[in-house]
Design a protein around this motif. Structure first.
Motif, PDB file in Angstrom:
ATOM      1  N   GLY A 213     -24.228 -49.504 -11.989  1.00  0.00           N
ATOM      2  CA  GLY A 213     -23.757 -48.083 -11.686  1.00  0.00           C
ATOM      3  C   GLY A 213     -23.304 -47.061 -12.743  1.00  0.00           C
ATOM      4  O   GLY A 213     -22.861 -45.938 -12.755  1.00  0.00           O
ATOM      5  N   VAL A 214     -23.099 -47.900 -14.474  1.00  0.00           N
ATOM      6  CA  VAL A 214     -22.466 -47.698 -15.800  1.00  0.00           C
ATOM      7  C   VAL A 214     -23.759 -47.056 -15.929  1.00  0.00           C
ATOM      8  O   VAL A 214     -24.377 -47.107 -16.395  1.00  0.00           O
ATOM      9  CB  VAL A 214     -21.902 -48.740 -16.422  1.00  0.00           C
ATOM     10  N   LYS A 215     -23.666 -45.614 -16.263  1.00  0.00           N
ATOM     11  CA  LYS A 215     -24.729 -44.511 -17.079  1.00  0.00           C
ATOM     12  C   LYS A 215     -24.028 -44.519 -18.622  1.00  0.00           C
ATOM     13  O   LYS A 215     -23.178 -43.000 -18.121  1.00  0.00           O
ATOM     14  CB  LYS A 215     -25.269 -43.558 -16.048  1.00  0.00           C
ATOM     15  N   ILE A 216     -24.707 -44.654 -19.267  1.00  0.00           N
ATOM     16  CA  ILE A 216     -24.761 -43.596 -20.554  1.00  0.00           C
ATOM     17  C   ILE A 216     -25.657 -42.984 -21.223  1.00  0.00           C
ATOM     18  O   ILE A 216     -27.059 -43.949 -21.153  1.00  0.00           O
ATOM     19  CB  ILE A 216     -24.160 -45.002 -21.664  1.00  0.00           C
ATOM     20  N   GLY A 217     -25.952 -41.935 -21.851  1.00  0.00           N
ATOM     21  CA  GLY A 217     -27.180 -40.983 -22.037  1.00  0.00           C
ATOM     22  C   GLY A 217     -27.106 -41.094 -23.460  1.00  0.00           C
ATOM     23  O   GLY A 217     -25.683 -41.345 -24.062  1.00  0.00           O
ATOM     24  N   PHE A 218     -27.669 -41.320 -24.097  1.00  0.00           N
ATOM     25  CA  PHE A 218     -28.046 -41.005 -25.320  1.00  0.00           C
ATOM     26  C   PHE A 218     -29.199 -39.608 -25.729  1.00  0.00           C
ATOM     27  O   PHE A 218     -29.987 -40.115 -25.572  1.00  0.00           O
ATOM     28  CB  PHE A 218     -28.398 -42.135 -25.731  1.00  0.00           C
ATOM     29  N   ILE A 219     -28.108 -38.655 -26.713  1.00  0.00           N
ATOM     30  CA  ILE A 219     -29.388 -37.978 -27.219  1.00  0.00           C
ATOM     31  C   ILE A 219     -29.599 -38.307 -28.768  1.00  0.00           C
ATOM     32  O   ILE A 219     -29.063 -38.080 -29.771  1.00  0.00           O
ATOM     33  CB  ILE A 219     -28.507 -36.325 -27.303  1.00  0.00           C
ATOM     34  N   GLY A 220     -30.896 -37.555 -29.097  1.00  0.00           N
ATOM     35  CA  GLY A 220     -31.192 -38.134 -30.823  1.00  0.00           C
ATOM     36  C   GLY A 220     -32.029 -36.530 -31.151  1.00  0.00           C
ATOM     37  O   GLY A 220     -32.592 -35.993 -30.702  1.00  0.00           O
ATOM     38  N   VAL A 221     -31.116 -36.841 -32.202  1.00  0.00           N
ATOM     39  CA  VAL A 221     -31.667 -35.643 -33.666  1.00  0.00           C
ATOM     40  C   VAL A 221     -31.619 -36.110 -34.515  1.00  0.00           C
ATOM     41  O   VAL A 221     -31.174 -37.286 -35.517  1.00  0.00           O
ATOM     42  CB  VAL A 221     -30.705 -34.318 -32.877  1.00  0.00           C
ATOM     43  N   VAL A 259     -23.806 -37.394 -15.731  1.00  0.00           N
ATOM     44  CA  VAL A 259     -24.342 -38.142 -16.861  1.00  0.00           C
ATOM     45  C   VAL A 259     -22.517 -37.688 -17.954  1.00  0.00           C
ATOM     46  O   VAL A 259     -23.057 -36.857 -18.221  1.00  0.00           O
ATOM     47  CB  VAL A 259     -25.354 -38.863 -17.448  1.00  0.00           C
ATOM     48  N   LYS A 260     -21.667 -38.500 -17.284  1.00  0.00           N
ATOM     49  CA  LYS A 260     -20.542 -38.441 -17.850  1.00  0.00           C
ATOM     50  C   LYS A 260     -20.302 -38.630 -19.762  1.00  0.00           C
ATOM     51  O   LYS A 260     -19.606 -38.156 -20.249  1.00  0.00           O
ATOM     52  CB  LYS A 260     -19.534 -37.851 -17.173  1.00  0.00           C
ATOM     53  N   SER A 261     -21.078 -40.313 -19.505  1.00  0.00           N
ATOM     54  CA  SER A 261     -21.060 -40.807 -21.143  1.00  0.00           C
ATOM     55  C   SER A 261     -21.948 -40.170 -22.054  1.00  0.00           C
ATOM     56  O   SER A 261     -23.223 -40.617 -21.388  1.00  0.00           O
ATOM     57  CB  SER A 261     -20.735 -42.242 -20.957  1.00  0.00           C
ATOM     58  N   ILE A 262     -21.936 -39.761 -23.115  1.00  0.00           N
ATOM     59  CA  ILE A 262     -23.024 -39.669 -23.850  1.00  0.00           C
ATOM     60  C   ILE A 262     -22.652 -39.896 -25.346  1.00  0.00           C
ATOM     61  O   ILE A 262     -21.965 -39.785 -25.992  1.00  0.00           O
ATOM     62  CB  ILE A 262     -22.794 -38.025 -23.829  1.00  0.00           C
ATOM     63  N   VAL A 263     -23.631 -40.016 -25.889  1.00  0.00           N
ATOM     64  CA  VAL A 263     -23.908 -40.382 -27.517  1.00  0.00           C
ATOM     65  C   VAL A 263     -25.304 -40.104 -28.021  1.00  0.00           C
ATOM     66  O   VAL A 263     -26.172 -39.979 -27.555  1.00  0.00           O
ATOM     67  CB  VAL A 263     -24.007 -42.490 -27.587  1.00  0.00           C
TER      68      VAL A 263
END
Length: 623
Positions: A213-221, A259-263
């Motif tokens: 149930g834990v969701k963490i999004g990762f955006i890469g640039v 997805v509210k948690s984002i790195v």
């Protein structure tokens, strides 16, 4: 199937969903968000707590350094209790794997992410095989996700696609009989890199890690300026977009998906006020201890993003920089070459699905979002040294041995002899002894009329990837320079160019070292013998170059005269902000930079008469 096999199988599914095709057919069929996975065992059946601590382990700029880097490139600075600084040997994938595996113990929720430049500009052990060994090592380390860096484009998007998806090299084929390269088990992300024709990202812009149930999004640039620091062929057909706009766009998209948690993994960085990895970056206040491009980027990235893992500058820092809402937000970087890793605790709130950021803490201090004063708590993020006094990961030892066996016939060939260390990457002055040696080698090889007729040579400082170290490694003798070592110094195998430039263009090129895009972080060209001038760093911009002091073989540069100038193809394309060098005409393509370097070593050194480090007396610097 073992737990490790299941983990890697899950990773393969994720990588496949996030994999890129070639430039011609990139990501049209990719889903909007990839499924995540997690390290750790046991799911339990009790009611979950309101919050859960998620461990984020991160590193950046590995550059294929599987073996411990040598010389100054293989140490980190550690501030001691008495204020002195100690150089600590660090790095090597055998130790990095051991460090990460030990750090994960006791953390059922653990993610390992990277900030780009995992490959490219690699030592021979990886570079000779187009970085397949490094991808294999990262698979074994259980890397979950990485962004691309500029060096992921050194061989172009098609080769990057092969590293992601697998398959033998299109020219050299498979390196081991009966073995096909499988590609990366982890997804590469490139949110701000699009195909010029389709306008679509060439890689997945983001992925979502999920567990219980834990969701963490990762955006890469990667940095928007990648085309300025990569050869034109490497970025052909690609467009690089603004980092802030891109991250904010995909942060909104993730938020809409719940997805509210984002790195953000961003291959751009800064310069901390101290070179010590354990420096308190937030003393006396958030953002005070770091400068450079990442500071303004961090201030512009949406508050929806909870942390930034950075890279590119090869620096070590754990800082907090206020986001646009004024709340402190962690910005980290773990030096380079696998010498450090960052351990960050992200406190995930199951009800809000967001990371708790009321008191973000970093580098030994904690910052309240209201008062920015230290709180009496341990940091949630810190850099740790990948020490060489711990046990080696045996699977990495075996991997290195296997690839070394394949590389040995080439890597061990003696190329020349040196009498002492000749510093390049580790040199502290803008004029580097190894830079002078490389420029001299290029001039000598391209001075003959039938080779180009060069009268001066320029070498870009970023292309010098290591030092030449006197002390023996492996079975070689002290002072012996092997092909493997020379390759590590110049791993790009750039073809050399000789072009016509006017004296005025030469002066402009020298001024571009310290002006325009290079004013804040000067890029001082390494120059061949015969060219001398003065840099007055007390002045600003182009005025730092004292034009009246520029001389070639004792004669002032004539603005109207034409000069034959040698440089690698990267500089000849205007790379690193040297537009004047890109304006050359009457081009002749010569041998590779590495071939000229090795030829010079062979011609100017023997075991009985080794080559001494060149003097650094070509550029007079006024501070």
């Amino acid at each position: 199937m073992s737990a490790t096999q299941k983990n890697r199988a899950s990773r393969r599914v994720l990588a496949a969903a996030a994999g890129l095709a070639t430039v011609g057919a990139l990501v049209a069929a990719m889903p909007a968000g990839a499924q995540g996975h997690g390290h750790g065992k046991g799911h339990g059946h009790h009611t979950p707590a309101r919050t859960v601590d998620v461990q984020l382990l991160s590193f950046n700029d590995l550059h294929g350094n599987l073996e411990p880097p040598s010389g100054s490139a293989g140490t980190v600075n550690e501030k001691q209790a008495d204020g002195t600084v100690k150089a600590v040997p660090a790095g090597g994938v055998e130790y990095l794997a051991s460090s990460l595996r030990a750090a994960r113990k006791g953390h059922p929720y653990s993610i390992t992410a990277a900030g780009g430049d995992m490959v490219g500009a690699s030592p021979l052990l990886s570079g000779l095989f187009h970085d397949e060994p490094t991808i294999e090592a990262l698979n074994k380390i259980d890397l979950d996700v990485t962004t691309v860096g500029n060096h992921e484009f050194d061989e172009g998007a098609t080769e990057l696609a092969r590293l992601q998806n697998g398959g033998c090299h299109p020219v050299e084929g498979c390196y081991e009989q009966g073995k096909k390269f499988e590609g990366a088990d982890f997804p590469y992300l490139a949110a701000n890199v699009t195909d010029e024709k389709t306008g679509k990202p060439i890689l997945k812009p983001y992925t979502v890690w999920k567990k219980n149930g834990v969701k963490i999004g990762f955006i890469g640039v990667t940095l928007e300026g990648t085309p300025n620091i990569v050869t034109a062929n490497g970025v052909k057909g690609l467009k690089f977009h603004d980092e802030i706009e891109t991250v904010n766009k995909y942060a909104k998209e993730l938020d809409r998906q719940g997805v509210k948690s984002i790195v953000t993994l961003i291959h751009e960085g800064g310069a901390p006020a101290s070179s010590s990895y354990n420096y308190d970056c937030d003393s006396p206040a958030a953002g005070d201890g770091i400068s450079g491009p990442i500071t303004e980027i961090a201030k512009g990235i949406s508050p929806k993003v909870d942390a930034l893992v950075t890279g590119h500058t090869h620096q070590a820092y754990v800082c907090t920089i206020p986001d646009p809402a004024g709340n402190p937000r962690l910005v980290t970087s773990a030096s380079s070459f696998g010498k450090l890793y960052t351990d960050t605790t992200l406190t995930y709130d199951r009800r809000t699905k967001d990371i708790v950021r009321t008191a973000v803490k970093g580098s030994g201090s904690a910052k309240s979002s209201q008062h920015h004063r230290p709180a009496p708590a341990n940091p949630v993020s810190a850099n740790h040294v990948v020490t060489r006094d711990q046990a080696k990961a045996t699977d990495m030892t075996a991997l290195i041995a296997r690839w070394n066996t394949l590389a040995a016939p080439i890597a061990s060939r003696p190329q020349g002899f040196i009498s002492a260390d000749i510093n390049g990457r580790g040199a502290t002055s803008p004029e580097k002894p190894l830079g002078n040696l490389i420029a001299d080698a290029q001039l000598e090889g391209l001075a003959p009329a039938d080779k180009g007729g060069a009268v001066v040579a320029f070498m870009n400082p970023g292309g010098i990837r290591a030092d030449l170290v006197y002390k023996a490694s492996g079975s070689e003798g002290d002072g012996v320079v092997t092909y493997g070592e020379s390759f590590t110094v110049q791993p790009f195998t750039n073809m050399m160019n000789v072009v016509d430039l006017t004296g005025a263009q030469l002066v402009s090129a020298l001024q571009q070292q310290v002006s325009g895009s290079n004013e804040a972080s000067p890029k001082i060209l390494q120059v061949s013998k015969g060219l001398t001038y003065t840099l007055d760093m007390t002045k600003a911009g182009a005025d730092r170059v004292v034009t009246g002091t520029i001389k070639l073989n004792g004669e002032a540069i004539d603005p109207a005269k034409s000069y034959r100038v040698a440089m690698n193809e990267f500089l000849a394309g205007g790379g690193d902000g040297f537009a004047a060098l890109g304006a050359g005409t009457n081009k002749l393509v010569g041998a590779s930079d590495l071939d000229l370097f090795n030829a010079y070593l062979a011609a100017h050194s023997t075991a009985a008469a080794p080559l001494d480090p060149p003097a650094t007396d070509r550029i007079t610097i006024v501070q």
